[in-house]
Scaffold this motif. Structure first.
Motif, mmCIF file in Angstrom:
data_model
loop_
_atom_site.group_PDB
_atom_site.id
_atom_site.type_symbol
_atom_site.label_atom_id
_atom_site.label_comp_id
_atom_site.label_asym_id
_atom_site.label_seq_id
_atom_site.Cartn_x
_atom_site.Cartn_y
_atom_site.Cartn_z
ATOM 1 N N LEU A 152 0.827 -1.198 0.000
ATOM 2 C CA LEU A 152 0.000 0.000 0.000
ATOM 3 C C LEU A 152 0.866 1.254 0.000
ATOM 4 O O LEU A 152 0.583 2.211 -0.736
ATOM 5 N N GLY A 153 1.914 1.255 0.834
ATOM 6 C CA GLY A 153 2.814 2.401 0.861
ATOM 7 C C GLY A 153 3.485 2.640 -0.474
ATOM 8 O O GLY A 153 3.622 3.788 -0.924
ATOM 9 N N THR A 154 3.904 1.548 -1.143
ATOM 10 C CA THR A 154 4.527 1.692 -2.461
ATOM 11 C C THR A 154 3.556 2.290 -3.471
ATOM 12 O O THR A 154 3.924 3.157 -4.281
ATOM 13 N N SER A 155 2.297 1.850 -3.420
ATOM 14 C CA SER A 155 1.291 2.389 -4.332
ATOM 15 C C SER A 155 1.053 3.873 -4.068
ATOM 16 O O SER A 155 0.942 4.678 -5.005
ATOM 17 N N LEU A 156 0.994 4.239 -2.789
ATOM 18 C CA LEU A 156 0.780 5.640 -2.453
ATOM 19 C C LEU A 156 1.967 6.499 -2.860
ATOM 20 O O LEU A 156 1.798 7.658 -3.257
ATOM 21 N N VAL A 157 3.172 5.938 -2.745
ATOM 22 C CA VAL A 157 4.356 6.669 -3.204
ATOM 23 C C VAL A 157 4.256 6.974 -4.695
ATOM 24 O O VAL A 157 4.494 8.093 -5.147
ATOM 25 N N GLY A 158 3.875 5.962 -5.458
ATOM 26 C CA GLY A 158 3.724 6.168 -6.898
ATOM 27 C C GLY A 158 2.661 7.202 -7.222
ATOM 28 O O GLY A 158 2.851 8.066 -8.097
ATOM 29 N N CYS A 159 1.529 7.156 -6.497
ATOM 30 C CA CYS A 159 0.451 8.129 -6.737
ATOM 31 C C CYS A 159 0.904 9.544 -6.384
ATOM 32 O O CYS A 159 0.589 10.503 -7.097
ATOM 33 N N ALA A 160 1.652 9.674 -5.271
ATOM 34 C CA ALA A 160 2.097 11.009 -4.867
ATOM 35 C C ALA A 160 3.076 11.595 -5.881
ATOM 36 O O ALA A 160 2.981 12.775 -6.240
ATOM 37 N N TRP A 161 4.014 10.777 -6.354
ATOM 38 C CA TRP A 161 4.968 11.289 -7.333
ATOM 39 C C TRP A 161 4.289 11.578 -8.663
ATOM 40 O O TRP A 161 4.663 12.523 -9.371
ATOM 41 N N LEU A 162 3.284 10.786 -9.016
ATOM 42 C CA LEU A 162 2.520 11.084 -10.225
ATOM 43 C C LEU A 162 1.805 12.425 -10.083
ATOM 44 O O LEU A 162 1.751 13.220 -11.041
ATOM 45 N N ALA A 163 1.269 12.691 -8.885
ATOM 46 C CA ALA A 163 0.624 13.979 -8.648
ATOM 47 C C ALA A 163 1.622 15.128 -8.771
ATOM 48 O O ALA A 163 1.310 16.178 -9.352
ATOM 49 N N VAL A 164 2.831 14.926 -8.241
ATOM 50 C CA VAL A 164 3.858 15.971 -8.344
ATOM 51 C C VAL A 164 4.231 16.222 -9.801
ATOM 52 O O VAL A 164 4.393 17.373 -10.235
ATOM 53 N N VAL A 165 4.370 15.149 -10.581
ATOM 54 C CA VAL A 165 4.707 15.293 -12.004
ATOM 55 C C VAL A 165 3.588 16.028 -12.745
ATOM 56 O O VAL A 165 3.852 16.909 -13.583
ATOM 57 N N LEU A 166 2.338 15.691 -12.450
ATOM 58 C CA LEU A 166 1.222 16.372 -13.092
ATOM 59 C C LEU A 166 1.178 17.851 -12.705
ATOM 60 O O LEU A 166 0.889 18.724 -13.546
ATOM 61 N N ILE A 167 1.459 18.149 -11.444
ATOM 62 C CA ILE A 167 1.507 19.545 -11.005
ATOM 63 C C ILE A 167 2.604 20.302 -11.739
ATOM 64 O O ILE A 167 2.419 21.446 -12.170
ATOM 65 N N ALA A 168 3.772 19.659 -11.902
ATOM 66 C CA ALA A 168 4.870 20.300 -12.637
ATOM 67 C C ALA A 168 4.482 20.543 -14.092
ATOM 68 O O ALA A 168 4.788 21.602 -14.669
ATOM 69 N N ALA A 169 3.790 19.576 -14.705
ATOM 70 C CA ALA A 169 3.360 19.744 -16.094
ATOM 71 C C ALA A 169 2.366 20.896 -16.229
ATOM 72 O O ALA A 169 2.448 21.704 -17.169
ATOM 73 N N ILE A 170 1.426 20.977 -15.280
ATOM 74 C CA ILE A 170 0.458 22.088 -15.308
ATOM 75 C C ILE A 170 1.175 23.419 -15.093
ATOM 76 O O ILE A 170 0.823 24.431 -15.720
ATOM 77 N N ALA A 171 2.180 23.430 -14.213
ATOM 78 C CA ALA A 171 2.935 24.664 -13.973
ATOM 79 C C ALA A 171 3.672 25.102 -15.229
ATOM 80 O O ALA A 171 3.686 26.297 -15.573
#
Length: 299
Positions: A152-171
């Motif tokens: 579960l922690g590994t999955s959440l890590v992947g989701c959080a980094w995906l969110a950061v990447v998407l935020i960077a792309a939007i920025a």
């Protein structure tokens, strides 16, 4: 040249945009750190415990249970053994079986098992001892839950980094649109400067430098907006880091800030501190690319 070529970059739109993006990225990273700390704590506790269920309707259940308890206590690696009372077992099963009408009689029609909670080191082999002493007993290693929490922690890590990447792309997209509109609004001035001999890279570097500065300022502002959350997160993580003194209110002194920062993981502090630098870098690269492409289209 700067006041005519890029007046739009002097407005508060770009710093405000980057501040909001930094805040979102910081929220994702802080939430990730909190979930990781919680999952690690659960997993660590689960690795060193096991639950043993013993049916009470087997022959000589009481004597055989006592024999198993003595065998487990003599087993190397067992650090603690606890036998749950009948009332405790009833409380644990109440969400599924309901509360008994009479605590002395227990649940009607059901024979509750005897439950043992065994704390042990990872190398302790409980299975063979339980099987040899009391084969009817069921051993449930909590390590399985620890492995599930790790997944579960590994999955959440992947989701959080995906969110950061998407935020960077939007920025990047938002910065690009802001810079392009600013330059397009001064098209005539840019054409004049360009015709007087100013190179494409000179013009783009000037605008990109300004965009990087404003992005950095926005990143710092985002970290300031993130401060209440980091303080709250430090208070939440304190029990998992074994901190004795935790600021109960918002810190107002340097000593209070230092105490709060020491509770937060070093990796999170590095990631948060890098956000303004990353924002400035993204602003510079994006502005360079947008302006150079725009200049290439000039007649």
């Amino acid at each position: 040249m700067s006041r005519r070529v890029s007046p739009g970059l002097r407005s508060g739109s770009l710093p405000l945009l980057v501040a909001l993006m930094t805040l979102l990225a910081g929220l994702a990273l802080a939430g990730l750190t909190g979930v990781q700390a919680l999952a690690d704590g659960w997993a660590q506790a689960a690795r060193s415990a096991a639950t043993i269920e013993i049916p009470t309707d087997i022959p000589n259940a009481s004597d055989r249970t006592d024999a198993l308890i003595h065998a487990l206590k003599a087993l190397p690696g067992v650090t603690n053994l606890q036998k749950l009372s009948t009332d405790k077992v009833q409380d644990l099963l109440a969400p599924w079986l309901g509360q008994p009408t009479d605590a002395r009689k227990g649940l009607p029609g059901l024979s509750l098992p005897t439950v043992l909670i065994v704390a042990h080191t990872p190398d302790a082999n409980l299975g063979s001892t339980v099987h040899d002493t009391l084969p009817e007993a069921i051993v449930q290693e909590d390590m399985q839950w620890g492995q599930r929490l790790e997944h579960l922690g590994t999955s959440l890590v992947g989701c959080a980094w995906l969110a950061v990447v998407l935020i960077a792309a939007i920025a990047v997209l938002s910065i690009g649109i802001t810079v392009r509109r600013s330059v397009a609004a001064q098209k005539r001035a840019v054409e004049i400067v360009h015709s007087l001999g100013a190179g494409d890279f000179t013009i783009s570097s000037h605008i990109a430098g300004r965009a990087a500065l404003l992005s950095f300022m926005g990143g710092v502002a985002g970290l300031v907006l993130l401060t209440p959350l980091t303080t709250s997160l430090a208070t939440t993580l304190a029990p998992f880091t074994h901190q004795a003194t935790v600021p109960s209110t918002f810190p107002t002194t340097l000593d209070g800030w230092w105490t709060t920062l020491r509770i937060l993981p070093l990796s999170l502090l590095k990631e948060l501190g890098a956000l303004p630098v990353i924002a400035a870098l993204l602003g510079w690269i994006t502005a360079q690319g947008v302006v150079l492409v725009w200049l290439r289209r000039l007649p």
